[in-house]
Design an enzyme around this catalytic site. Structure first.
Site, PDB file in Angstrom:
ATOM      1  N   TYR A 163       0.848  -1.192   0.000  1.00 38.32           N
ATOM      2  CA  TYR A 163       0.000   0.000   0.000  1.00 38.32           C
ATOM      3  C   TYR A 163       0.880   1.238   0.000  1.00 38.32           C
ATOM      4  O   TYR A 163       1.816   1.332   0.786  1.00 38.32           O
ATOM      5  CB  TYR A 163      -0.899   0.021   1.247  1.00 38.32           C
ATOM      6  CG  TYR A 163      -2.328  -0.293   0.907  1.00 38.32           C
ATOM      7  CD1 TYR A 163      -3.000   0.435  -0.073  1.00 38.32           C
ATOM      8  CD2 TYR A 163      -3.014  -1.310   1.549  1.00 38.32           C
ATOM      9  CE1 TYR A 163      -4.309   0.140  -0.401  1.00 38.32           C
ATOM     10  CE2 TYR A 163      -4.327  -1.611   1.226  1.00 38.32           C
ATOM     11  CZ  TYR A 163      -4.972  -0.872   0.241  1.00 38.32           C
ATOM     12  OH  TYR A 163      -6.254  -1.163  -0.087  1.00 38.32           O
ATOM     13  N   GLU A 186      -0.448   4.836  -0.543  1.00 38.92           N
ATOM     14  CA  GLU A 186      -1.207   6.072  -0.776  1.00 38.92           C
ATOM     15  C   GLU A 186      -0.290   7.275  -0.671  1.00 38.92           C
ATOM     16  O   GLU A 186       0.537   7.358   0.249  1.00 38.92           O
ATOM     17  CB  GLU A 186      -2.332   6.237   0.259  1.00 38.92           C
ATOM     18  CG  GLU A 186      -3.538   5.375  -0.036  1.00 38.92           C
ATOM     19  CD  GLU A 186      -3.601   4.185   0.880  1.00 38.92           C
ATOM     20  OE1 GLU A 186      -2.518   3.707   1.281  1.00 38.92           O
ATOM     21  OE2 GLU A 186      -4.717   3.743   1.183  1.00 38.92           O
ATOM     22  N   ASP A 240      -6.546  13.544 -25.332  1.00 38.10           N
ATOM     23  CA  ASP A 240      -6.624  12.133 -24.958  1.00 38.10           C
ATOM     24  C   ASP A 240      -5.982  11.358 -26.103  1.00 38.10           C
ATOM     25  O   ASP A 240      -6.608  11.125 -27.144  1.00 38.10           O
ATOM     26  CB  ASP A 240      -8.101  11.744 -24.762  1.00 38.10           C
ATOM     27  CG  ASP A 240      -8.286  10.263 -24.455  1.00 38.10           C
ATOM     28  OD1 ASP A 240      -7.356   9.476 -24.684  1.00 38.10           O
ATOM     29  OD2 ASP A 240      -9.383   9.894 -24.000  1.00 38.10           O
TER      30      ASP A 240
END
Ligand code: DSN
Length: 417
Positions: free
Chosen positions: A53, A55, A199
């Site tokens: 993890y 974050e 994009d």
């Protein structure tokens, strides 16, 4: 790449993976948004980085133990910035849709006006379609192509932008076989004071090789998926100019995502390094040469292509003159091992679910090493099958042709499971 534990532990999943490897090896993938990533890219995803993890961003995390994933993510950021000549890169978006939503969150307020391309004329769901969050949260006005040319008319775009005065203009498409001239789009955006989003998910590899105009220095925001012409893992990134860096990072985490997928970020770093090599330029250039050769063969065989051909890696077949649906055409090709997808064409008399077009392209078959000679063979058999979709002999011929090409251009020979 040798799988050892998986076959012992989970024969059901193993068998399905085995069959999928074989499907890709034995067929020809011509869905223009798919590709075959390198074994190195695939191996990077199958690592313990998946367990972590993280974050936050490198050196600004919420948990401990990030000394190695910080370096992984920083490498990916540095390689992306160098590859795309960008001030700032966020390599955490898990997918293109989320990347677009994060850009909107960073720059727009609900109800703001945005211009994007219509889905049924080549755009994307996240470019303002009413069923998507983008179309529900923001006030999208949608542009398309001219009915006579099936090409975007920049005068119409300028008129629409002047009338609508959008806060942002979204460029890029998923089913448009021509280029976006970002310099011209920027001039219009500047005239009306709009931000410009490029994009480039579909043609990103072609921006690297110079076969499609590069989005920088014109676009304020660039986003791309990493698994199409870039040939990396299934994921996405956002690139921006420095002034937007903070807002974008905040919009990705904590705005729209939680813990980043560091194993996929590692695979993105691997693919950026691959795309920085001269071989990649040759690859992307060959994608376009192949697409042009394929389009020419199909046209010579009497197939009508939307806008008359292609400038990039994909093309759209109009099934109306063939008196079959896009579903029938793509299914009969898939039965013989050529994978394409049914797709709307501009001003389609059908619907999104039952469109009258077929979208196909050359990124994956170019990865296998195929060139113009093979495109002639493939174009000829595709045309023959679509013109005779119930003829069993021709279906057999398709099958034989695909088998011969697949054997001649092996895929993942080192993969054993
Ligand atoms: N699904 C992608 C494509 O096929 O073009 C776009 O998100």
């Amino acid at each position: 790449m040798k799988y050892e534990q998986l076959p012992q532990q989970d024969p059901e999943i193993t068998d399905l993976v085995r069959q999928e490897i074989k499907r890709q090896q034995d067929g020809l993938v011509m869905i223009p948004s798919e590709n075959h990533a390198s074994v190195a890219v695939l191996e990077a995803m199958a690592t313990v980085l998946s367990n972590k993890y993280a974050e936050g961003y490198p050196h600004k995390r919420y948990y401990t133990g990030n000394q190695y994933v910080d370096q992984v993510e920083q490498l990916a950021i540095d390689r992306a910035k160098a590859l795309f000549k960008a001030d700032h890169a966020n390599v955490q978006p898990n997918a293109g849709s989320g990347a677009n939503i994060a850009i909107y969150l960073a720059t727009l307020k609900p109800g703001d006006k945005v211009m994007g391309m219509k889905l049924d004329q080549g755009g994307h769901l996240t470019h303002g379609h009413p069923v998507n969050l983008s179309g529900q949260l923001y006030n999208f006005v949608q542009y398309g192509v001219r009915q006579d040319t099936e090409i975007i008319d920049m005068n119409e775009i300028r008129d629409m932008a002047k009338k609508e005065k959008p806060k942002m203009i979204v460029t890029g498409a998923t089913a448009y076989p021509r280029i976006f001239d970002f310099k011209a789009w920027k001039e219009i955006a500047d005239e009306v004071g709009a931000l410009l989003l490029a994009d480039i998910s579909h043609f990103v590899g072609l921006c690297i090789s110079g076969d499609h105009p590069a989005p920088f220095p014109y676009a304020d925001f660039v986003m791309t998926t990493t698994h199409k012409t870039l040939r990396g893992p299934r994921s996405a990134i956002i690139l921006t100019q420095q002034e937007h860096a903070k807002a974008i990072d905040k919009a990705v985490f904590p705005g729209t995502q939680g813990g980043p997928l560091e194993h996929v970020i590692a695979a993105k770093a691997v693919c950026f390094a691959e795309a920085a090599k001269p071989e990649f330029i040759n690859y992307a250039q060959q994608i376009v040469k192949n697409a042009k050769a394929l389009a020419e063969t199909l046209t010579d065989e009497g197939i009508r292509l939307v806008s008359g051909g292609t400038d990039i890696h994909l093309m759209l077949i109009d099934c109306n003159p063939l008196k079959i649906s896009g579903r029938t055409g793509s299914n009969v090709l898939a039965e013989g091992g050529i994978y394409t997808n049914r797709n709307t064409i501009p001003y389609d008399p059908g619907s999104a679910f039952e469109p009258t077009g077929i979208r196909l392209g050359t990124p994956a078959i170019t990865t296998r090493g195929m060139k113009e000679d093979q495109m002639k063979i493939i174009g000829t058999i595709i045309a023959k099958v679509l013109k005779n979709s119930t003829n069993e002999e021709i279906k057999k011929e398709l099958n034989d042709t695909v088998t011969e090409l697949a054997n001649q251009f092996p895929l993942y020979p080192e993969m054993t499971i």
